[in-house]
Design a protein around this motif. Structure first.
Motif, PDB file in Angstrom:
ATOM      1  N   PRO A 124       0.509  -1.318   0.065  1.00  0.00           N
ATOM      2  CA  PRO A 124      -0.211   0.298  -0.397  1.00  0.00           C
ATOM      3  C   PRO A 124       0.866   1.300  -0.134  1.00  0.00           C
ATOM      4  N   THR A 125       0.351   2.703  -0.343  1.00  0.00           N
ATOM      5  CA  THR A 125       0.903   3.552  -0.781  1.00  0.00           C
ATOM      6  C   THR A 125       0.138   4.273   0.429  1.00  0.00           C
ATOM      7  N   TYR A 126       0.840   5.723   0.995  1.00  0.00           N
ATOM      8  CA  TYR A 126      -0.711   6.670   1.784  1.00  0.00           C
ATOM      9  C   TYR A 126       0.417   8.337   1.416  1.00  0.00           C
ATOM     10  N   THR A 127      -0.006   8.933   1.387  1.00  0.00           N
ATOM     11  CA  THR A 127       0.081  10.344   1.742  1.00  0.00           C
ATOM     12  C   THR A 127       1.275  10.170   2.908  1.00  0.00           C
ATOM     13  N   GLU A 128       1.638  11.146   2.962  1.00  0.00           N
ATOM     14  CA  GLU A 128       2.776  11.255   4.293  1.00  0.00           C
ATOM     15  C   GLU A 128       2.272  12.240   5.376  1.00  0.00           C
ATOM     16  N   SER A 129       0.638  12.855   5.093  1.00  0.00           N
ATOM     17  CA  SER A 129       0.231  13.044   6.694  1.00  0.00           C
ATOM     18  C   SER A 129      -0.423  12.117   7.141  1.00  0.00           C
ATOM     19  N   VAL A 130      -0.600  11.126   6.779  1.00  0.00           N
ATOM     20  CA  VAL A 130      -1.375   9.967   7.417  1.00  0.00           C
ATOM     21  C   VAL A 130      -0.368   8.456   7.747  1.00  0.00           C
ATOM     22  N   ARG A 131       0.881   8.642   6.893  1.00  0.00           N
ATOM     23  CA  ARG A 131       0.841   7.407   7.380  1.00  0.00           C
ATOM     24  C   ARG A 131       2.146   7.377   8.214  1.00  0.00           C
ATOM     25  N   GLY A 132       1.995   5.796   8.575  1.00  0.00           N
ATOM     26  CA  GLY A 132       2.168   5.664  10.447  1.00  0.00           C
ATOM     27  C   GLY A 132       1.171   5.656  11.317  1.00  0.00           C
ATOM     28  N   ARG A 133      -0.345   6.241  10.704  1.00  0.00           N
ATOM     29  CA  ARG A 133      -1.565   6.292  12.015  1.00  0.00           C
ATOM     30  C   ARG A 133      -2.354   5.924  11.114  1.00  0.00           C
ATOM     31  N   PHE A 134      -2.165   5.820   9.089  1.00  0.00           N
ATOM     32  CA  PHE A 134      -3.809   4.665   8.453  1.00  0.00           C
ATOM     33  C   PHE A 134      -3.350   4.412   8.220  1.00  0.00           C
ATOM     34  N   THR A 135      -4.298   2.718   8.426  1.00  0.00           N
ATOM     35  CA  THR A 135      -3.756   1.414   7.434  1.00  0.00           C
ATOM     36  C   THR A 135      -4.895   0.654   6.731  1.00  0.00           C
ATOM     37  N   ILE A 136      -4.447   0.774   5.216  1.00  0.00           N
ATOM     38  CA  ILE A 136      -5.659   0.183   4.020  1.00  0.00           C
ATOM     39  C   ILE A 136      -5.320  -1.559   4.608  1.00  0.00           C
ATOM     40  N   SER A 137      -6.792  -1.557   4.209  1.00  0.00           N
ATOM     41  CA  SER A 137      -6.175  -2.967   4.085  1.00  0.00           C
ATOM     42  C   SER A 137      -7.909  -3.135   2.943  1.00  0.00           C
ATOM     43  N   ARG A 138      -7.423  -4.968   2.592  1.00  0.00           N
ATOM     44  CA  ARG A 138      -8.607  -5.362   1.996  1.00  0.00           C
ATOM     45  C   ARG A 138      -9.389  -6.504   1.492  1.00  0.00           C
ATOM     46  N   ASP A 139     -10.666  -7.156   2.348  1.00  0.00           N
ATOM     47  CA  ASP A 139     -11.048  -8.854   1.778  1.00  0.00           C
ATOM     48  C   ASP A 139     -11.319  -8.981   0.989  1.00  0.00           C
ATOM     49  N   ASN A 140     -10.839  -9.652  -0.130  1.00  0.00           N
ATOM     50  CA  ASN A 140     -11.760  -9.908  -1.921  1.00  0.00           C
ATOM     51  C   ASN A 140     -12.663 -10.552  -1.656  1.00  0.00           C
ATOM     52  N   ASP A 141     -12.841 -11.508  -0.308  1.00  0.00           N
ATOM     53  CA  ASP A 141     -13.963 -12.613  -0.134  1.00  0.00           C
ATOM     54  C   ASP A 141     -15.237 -11.639  -0.210  1.00  0.00           C
ATOM     55  N   ARG A 142     -14.989 -10.654   0.613  1.00  0.00           N
ATOM     56  CA  ARG A 142     -16.109 -10.203   0.867  1.00  0.00           C
ATOM     57  C   ARG A 142     -16.406  -8.082   0.164  1.00  0.00           C
ATOM     58  N   ASN A 143     -15.980  -7.740  -0.955  1.00  0.00           N
ATOM     59  CA  ASN A 143     -15.701  -7.328  -1.493  1.00  0.00           C
ATOM     60  C   ASN A 143     -15.670  -5.985  -0.846  1.00  0.00           C
ATOM     61  N   THR A 144     -14.722  -6.012  -0.133  1.00  0.00           N
ATOM     62  CA  THR A 144     -14.868  -4.905   1.006  1.00  0.00           C
ATOM     63  C   THR A 144     -13.275  -4.325   1.323  1.00  0.00           C
ATOM     64  N   MET A 145     -13.347  -3.130   1.205  1.00  0.00           N
ATOM     65  CA  MET A 145     -11.520  -2.059   1.341  1.00  0.00           C
ATOM     66  C   MET A 145     -11.579  -1.797   3.041  1.00  0.00           C
ATOM     67  N   TYR A 146     -10.912  -1.058   3.671  1.00  0.00           N
ATOM     68  CA  TYR A 146     -10.995  -0.510   5.243  1.00  0.00           C
ATOM     69  C   TYR A 146      -9.804  -0.367   5.259  1.00  0.00           C
ATOM     70  N   LEU A 147      -9.865   0.821   6.206  1.00  0.00           N
ATOM     71  CA  LEU A 147      -9.284   2.414   6.463  1.00  0.00           C
ATOM     72  C   LEU A 147      -9.726   2.826   7.554  1.00  0.00           C
ATOM     73  N   GLN A 148      -8.286   1.764   8.431  1.00  0.00           N
ATOM     74  CA  GLN A 148      -8.042   2.263  10.050  1.00  0.00           C
ATOM     75  C   GLN A 148      -7.295   3.334   9.806  1.00  0.00           C
ATOM     76  N   MET A 149      -7.536   3.906  10.725  1.00  0.00           N
ATOM     77  CA  MET A 149      -7.694   5.482  11.247  1.00  0.00           C
ATOM     78  C   MET A 149      -7.203   5.587  12.887  1.00  0.00           C
TER      79      MET A 149
END
Length: 114
Positions: free
Chosen positions: A57-82
């Motif tokens: 994954p890639t992040y903009t500098e202002s959120v790197r280290g605080r936000f985490t992007i992930s995905r569950d392809n079985d559920r067709n769902t993407m997440y953003l943990q902030m």
């Protein structure tokens, strides 16, 4: 047709956490890189993060280290943990396909305030 539905926003105090979800339909979710963007109050869209098919994954500098992007392809769902949310993270958050068109969902509002 392509549909994207964001959820999980809300009002949180500085330092708090939220997890956003993006449920996708109408296309082969596992074949597409996906992104999160946001619109701060009174400003334009700001790219936050992209999760690719085959690379990290890639992040903009202002959120790197605080936000985490992930995905569950079985559920067709993407997440953003902030985590460690700050007032400057306030805005409407949208998801979309990263490199295929400009369509976004209806958005979910994140407000960080004490």
């Amino acid at each position: 047709q392509v549909q994207l539905v964001e959820s999980g926003g809300g009002l949180v105090q500085p330092g708090g956490s939220l997890r956003l979800s993006c449920v996708a339909s109408g296309f082969a979710f596992n074949e597409y890189a996906m992104k999160w963007v946001r619109r701060p109050p009174g400003k334009g869209l700001e790219w936050i993060s992209t999760i690719n098919k085959d690379s990290g994954p890639t992040y903009t500098e202002s959120v790197r280290g605080r936000f985490t992007i992930s995905r569950d392809n079985d559920r067709n769902t993407m997440y953003l943990q902030m985590n460690g949310l700050q007032p400057e993270d306030t805005g409407m958050y949208y998801c979309g396909r990263a490199y295929a068109g400009n369509q976004l969902g209806q958005g979910t509002q994140v407000t960080v305030s004490s």
